[in-house]
Design a protein around this motif. Structure first.
Motif, PDB file in Angstrom:
ATOM      1  N   ASP A   1       0.851  -1.185   0.000  1.00 29.83           N
ATOM      2  CA  ASP A   1       0.000   0.000   0.000  1.00 29.83           C
ATOM      3  C   ASP A   1       0.892   1.242   0.000  1.00 29.83           C
ATOM      4  OD1 ASP A   1      -2.066   1.837   0.294  1.00 29.83           O
ATOM      5  OD2 ASP A   1      -2.182   1.563   2.468  1.00 29.83           O
TER       6      ASP A   1
ATOM      7  N   THR B   1       0.261  -5.558   2.028  1.00 31.03           N
ATOM      8  CA  THR B   1      -1.146  -5.967   2.172  1.00 31.03           C
ATOM      9  C   THR B   1      -1.367  -7.415   1.777  1.00 31.03           C
ATOM     10  OG1 THR B   1      -1.747  -5.213  -0.063  1.00 31.03           O
ATOM     11  CG2 THR B   1      -1.913  -3.605   1.740  1.00 31.03           C
ATOM     12  N   HIS B   2      -0.589  -7.912   0.804  1.00 34.17           N
ATOM     13  CA  HIS B   2      -0.744  -9.286   0.337  1.00 34.17           C
ATOM     14  C   HIS B   2       0.621  -9.880  -0.003  1.00 34.17           C
ATOM     15  CE1 HIS B   2      -4.685  -7.472  -0.525  1.00 34.17           C
ATOM     16  NE2 HIS B   2      -5.195  -8.697  -0.453  1.00 34.17           N
TER      17      HIS B   2
ATOM     18  N   GLU C   1      -2.771 -11.760   4.108  1.00 26.94           N
ATOM     19  CA  GLU C   1      -3.709 -10.711   3.711  1.00 26.94           C
ATOM     20  C   GLU C   1      -4.493 -10.278   4.942  1.00 26.94           C
ATOM     21  OE1 GLU C   1      -6.795 -11.825   1.002  1.00 26.94           O
ATOM     22  OE2 GLU C   1      -7.142 -13.772   1.962  1.00 26.94           O
ATOM     23  N   ASN C   2      -5.075  -9.096   4.848  1.00 29.32           N
ATOM     24  CA  ASN C   2      -5.885  -8.562   5.945  1.00 29.32           C
ATOM     25  C   ASN C   2      -5.130  -8.558   7.270  1.00 29.32           C
ATOM     26  OD1 ASN C   2      -8.137  -8.238   4.204  1.00 29.32           O
ATOM     27  ND2 ASN C   2      -8.714 -10.384   4.526  1.00 29.32           N
TER      28      ASN C   2
END
Length: 492
Positions: free
Chosen positions: A404, A430-431, A441-442
């Protein structure tokens, strides 16, 4: 940022018919590191199975219909980062061993750890490091594991890394029979627990359990060219060639290493490796700081891999690797973090320091740049590891990281490449995707329970530190040998 030319952005067949794929990443700036070094903004990447099937602008890949879509708008999509020299178990001693020179760091700090550590401690230390790697965008790791190195422990470490979802290899550290060099320089001890043939036999069994092509394989790793026997090195390389895997070792890390070797064997270490035909693709050497001109030429001509570990080189004040000379000669130079001497598993910091260390050493700001750092961390790393990754192009393994770039520390965003190298950190990831699998992720890893890993690691680390006799290193504040002399102007 450079967009690809109109009509030529997509690699692969151009069609308006719907094309199915498993995963589509769209909207972000795609830093391909491909042969044309394209930066596609906005770009898209289509993935089916474990491979990339198309790369281009978001518009050109609009006809792909995916089972899962990741919107990377406001971010950058990069090839997965490759860490080519690690000691993951050392993260259980994070923060200790501060301020020691290399050989005391080994003999007085790390050797006690390696002789005390148990299989479960090694396993959870490796898994803790693997979790941190996944969170930081690392998709492939070469873990030079040397304690404990029995069959069960070696495979337990490989299992722990693979459970997180990473790709890579466990380079099984082999010391073999005690050498005169090791005794002379204070490295004798329980680490030399196996005969040379036992080392080869155990490593062969490990490779057969996790052969070439495994997601996490096993490589032979005579621990250090300087202080293990020459016969062990020759036999280890022979085993690597027999099994079709790479091999790994430390070499010429400290200024005295080639000096000691020359005194002992009448040859500098890399010259001896070349004379025995041991260099070449699949040969990977950590550090290689103190190579003379002839050794640089030999490493380059053979396309031998060199792991450049700039944070470790600064932390232990070792020296500066000859990056420009080695790459110019043809060596495959990639980046490594080198375990506990880096404290954090952060390849973005490694990229930044790889550039800055070269610049300050040469006093030349043009000596290296962000583009080179990204190449070392991706494309060169994949070549070093012998895997079809490191670039975002059709047919390559779908090993990717998304970061990001919308936070204030990236703004204003003028150049994506510069922002990746100089402004990005693990918290921006982010991933992380390995072989098409989203392993982070998340904000958390998807394949393991992070909280359980951290809890177990904390408990086992406390036991290990106490058992290894390292409690004196836990003092909360350590003075340097020479106290600061600057007066506090606020007094008097």
């Amino acid at each position: 940022m450079v967009s690809p030319p109109a009509g030529g952005s997509q690699e692969g067949p151009v069609t308006s018919e719907p094309v199915p794929c498993d995963l589509l990443i769209t909207g972000g700036t795609v830093v391909t590191v491909d042969d044309r070094r394209r930066v596609i903004d906005p770009g898209a990447v289509a993935i089916t199975g474990d491979r990339i099937v198309a790369v281009g602008t978001a518009r050109d890949l609009g006809h792909y219909q995916a089972k899962q879509v990741i919107d990377a708008t406001g971010g950058a999509v990069l090839p997965g980062l490759v860490d080519t020299h690690q000691h993951l178990f050392q993260y259980l001693t994070r923060g200790l061993g501060e301020g020691l020179e290399l050989w005391p760091w080994l003999s007085d700090f790390m050797w006690p750890v390696t002789t005390a550590i148990s299989i479960d401690e090694a396993r959870i230390g490796a898994q803790l490091g693997a979790v941190e790697a996944a969170r930081a965008g690392v998709t492939t790791v070469l873990d030079n594991h040397y304690a404990p190195t029995d069959f069960a422990s070696t495979l337990a470490v490989a299992d722990a890394i693979e459970a997180v979802g990473l790709r890579g290899a466990v380079a099984r550290g082999m010391t073999g029979e005690l050498t005169g060099m090791a005794v002379k320089h204070g490295l004798a001890g329980e680490l030399f627990r196996y005969a040379n043939q036992e080392e080869i036999d155990i490593t062969r069994a490990c490779i057969e359990a996790r052969p070439a092509g495994a997601r996490v394989g096993v490589w032979p790793a005579p621990l250090n060219i300087i202080y293990v026997s020459q016969d062990l090195v020759v036999d280890a390389v022979g085993l690597a060639h027999e099994k079709g895997v790479g091999w790994h070792s430390h070499c010429s890390e400290a200024a005295n290493d080639p000096v000691f070797y020359l005194e002992e064997y009448d040859r500098r270490p890399v010259l001896w490796l070349a004379e025995r035909g041991l260099l070449g693709r699949g040969a990977t050497l950590a550090h290689g700081i103190f190579l003379d001109d002839r050794e640089v030429e030999l490493v380059g001509d053979s396309r031998t891999g060199i792991a450049y570990c700039p944070i470790s080189h600064q932390y232990i004040a070792l020296g500066v690797m000859r990056l420009r000379d080695l790459r110019g000669a043809g060596a495959t130079v990639a980046l490594g973090l080198d375990g506990g001497s880096g404290h954090r598993l952060d390849m973005f910091a490694c990229m930044k320091q790889a550039v800055l260390l070269q610049r300050v050493h040469s006093q030349n700001p043009t000596e290296s740049n962000g583009e080179e750092a990204i190449e070392l961390a991706t494309r060169a790393g994949a070549e070093y590891m012998g895997i079809e990754a490191g670039v975002i192009a059709p047919g390559k393994l779908a090993d990717l990281v998304i970061v990001d770039q919308s936070a204030p520390h990236h703004s204003p965003l003028h150049r994506t490449v510069a922002s990746v190298v100089y402004s990005t950190g693990p918290a921006d990831v982010t991933h992380t995707i390995v072989g098409g699998d989203v392993i982070f992720e998340n904000g958390s890893c998807t394949m393991v329970d992070e909280a359980a890993v951290v809890e177990e690691a904390n408990g086992r680390a406390a036991d290990l530190v106490a058992r290894a006799g390292l409690s004196p290193l836990l003092e909360p504040w350590r003075m340097t040998e020479t106290p600061p002399t600057t007066l506090d102007r606020s007094e008097g």
